[in-house]
Design a protein around this motif. Structure first.
Motif, short mmCIF file in Angstrom:
data_model
loop_
_atom_site.label_atom_id
_atom_site.label_comp_id
_atom_site.label_asym_id
_atom_site.label_seq_id
_atom_site.Cartn_x
_atom_site.Cartn_y
_atom_site.Cartn_z
N GLU A 28 0.88 -1.22 -0.11
CA GLU A 28 0.11 0.05 0.02
C GLU A 28 0.82 1.26 -0.24
O GLU A 28 0.46 2.22 -0.60
CB GLU A 28 -1.02 -0.08 1.20
CG GLU A 28 -2.09 -0.94 1.19
CD GLU A 28 -2.82 -0.86 -0.11
OE1 GLU A 28 -3.45 0.15 -0.39
OE2 GLU A 28 -2.97 -1.84 -1.05
N TRP B 211 2.03 1.93 -3.45
CA TRP B 211 0.85 2.30 -4.42
C TRP B 211 0.71 3.99 -4.16
O TRP B 211 0.34 4.78 -5.08
CB TRP B 211 -0.59 1.79 -4.24
CG TRP B 211 -0.43 0.30 -4.86
CD1 TRP B 211 -0.51 -1.04 -4.47
CD2 TRP B 211 -0.43 0.11 -6.30
NE1 TRP B 211 -0.64 -1.85 -5.29
CE2 TRP B 211 -0.67 -1.32 -6.34
CE3 TRP B 211 -0.49 0.83 -7.50
CZ2 TRP B 211 -0.72 -2.05 -7.81
CZ3 TRP B 211 -0.60 0.15 -8.82
CH2 TRP B 211 -0.80 -1.16 -8.93
N SER C 160 -2.95 -5.64 -4.31
CA SER C 160 -3.55 -4.04 -4.02
C SER C 160 -4.67 -4.28 -3.20
O SER C 160 -5.18 -5.20 -3.36
CB SER C 160 -3.70 -3.42 -5.34
OG SER C 160 -4.33 -2.37 -4.94
#
Length: 356
Positions: free
Chosen positions: A14, A17, A213
């Motif tokens: 995370e 991302w 994800s």
């Protein structure tokens, strides 16, 4: 191998991302254990590609043989060949040793008399995909992914043939542009159905690129664009890619080879595109070569994630060090396979030290 053991690892993805501050890149590293079992060879292509029990048992062997370090993550790619959506909307497929072909028998012969193109849940290919994922769901320690639906124009090329489509861009531009919109609509429907399979299994969203994800995502691509001009890319390909990037919460473009570099600036201008994966291709300098550094900088300057999937185990130490030190670690993903746990952990230690 319970997925609960990878909870902390998923938190690190995370950060990747969101391009949060990290002292080093994400390292998806796997290694071969000392004690391994032999993989059972398939008796034929049918068993290799669509026999759910055979594929499941092979993956169990993989989980026995392979360990993970750093942010290494065990993902089972639901692999029915690249661009399998073509065979779910009227196209054909042919099983082979190393891939599944979808362009051997094109079905578009005349743009003025198109065959019926629609998503068919009862198609042989979609049934194979569905049955395989349903089998994976029965394994509590499996983490699997969506299948490789393919890029919009690569699907069209499979239905028409690449050579013919190249000429068609000049002869039937309006028909192709309209057809591309229709394929995108079908693509979104198929993607959503794939996502529901992961949600049903309560798994992270993932695909062949193996970057888990918390939000749905997909690798966008257009291998066809290697052979076309930036002008044709902007006119025919870019609108569909932009629509996909706007539809998906997260996306990485699969930039496959030097022939796609002329399109990079347009890709980087897609606001909702999360990042770029660079593949140099056969005969080109390795990903850690300084030749590619200006491109990496351009990608990072546009605040896009950078994905480099290469066997970092084969990096020469000086080349690996130069690469790591040249990059801002935020939003960078490196993957690699190693022959031993010791070598994998040694590389993690070196990269961590280089980033201090």
């Amino acid at each position: 191998m319970a997925m609960e053991a990878f909870k902390d690892v998923l938190n690190e993805y995370e950060k990747f991302w969101e391009r949060d501050d990290r002292k080093r890149p994400i390292l998806n590293f796997a290694y071969v254990k000392k004690d391994t079992k032999p993989y059972k060879a398939p008796k034929d292509y049918n068993q290799q590609w669509i026999d759910e029990e055979f594929i499941t048992e092979r993956h169990k062997t993989y989980l026995y043989n392979v360990g993970f370090t750093a942010e290494g993550y065990p993902n089972l790619f639901t692999n029915l060949g690249p661009g399998c959506l073509a065979a779910c909307i009227g196209g054909n497929f042919e099983l082979a040793e190393n891939t599944v072909w979808f362009d051997k028998k094109p079905i578009i012969n005349d743009w003025n008399s198109l065959p019926k193109i629609e998503f068919n849940e009862q198609s042989e290919m979609w049934q194979h995909i569905t049955r395989l994922q349903e089998r994976f769901m029965k394994e509590p320690d499996f983490s699997f992914s969506v299948t490789d639906l393919g890029g919009n124009f690569d699907i069209i090329a499979a239905l028409r043939s690449t050579n013919e489509l190249l000429f068609d861009l000049y002869d039937y531009p309006d028909e192709i542009a309209e057809f591309s919109k229709k394929v995108n609509e079908i693509w979104f429907k198929a993607f959503d159905m794939q996502i529901k399979a992961l949600e049903k299994a309560k798994l992270p969203y993932n695909n062949w690129m193996n970057i888990p994800s918390s939000k749905p995502w997909y690798p966008l691509q257009c291998d066809f664009c290697y052979m076309i001009s930036p002008e044709h890319f902007e006119k025919f390909v870019l609108p569909g890619l932009t629509e996909q990037a706007n539809y998906l919460p997260r996306s990485i473009y699969h930039l496959d080879g030097i022939g796609e570099i002329p399109h990079l600036d347009m890709l980087l201008d897609i606001e909702n595109l999360s990042g770029i994966q660079w593949v140099a291709g056969d005969g080109q300098a390795p990903l850690w070569d300084e030749k590619w550094y200006p491109m990496y900088k351009k990608i990072q300057d546009k605040k896009k994630n950078l994905v480099l999937m290469s066997s970092i185990a084969e990096y020469d130490p000086k080349g690996a060090e130069r690469l790591v030190k040249s990059l801002d670690p935020k939003g960078v993903y490196l993957s690699g396979d190693f022959s031993s746990k010791e070598k994998a952990e040694e590389m993690v230690e070196k990269i961590t030290r280089w980033c201090e």
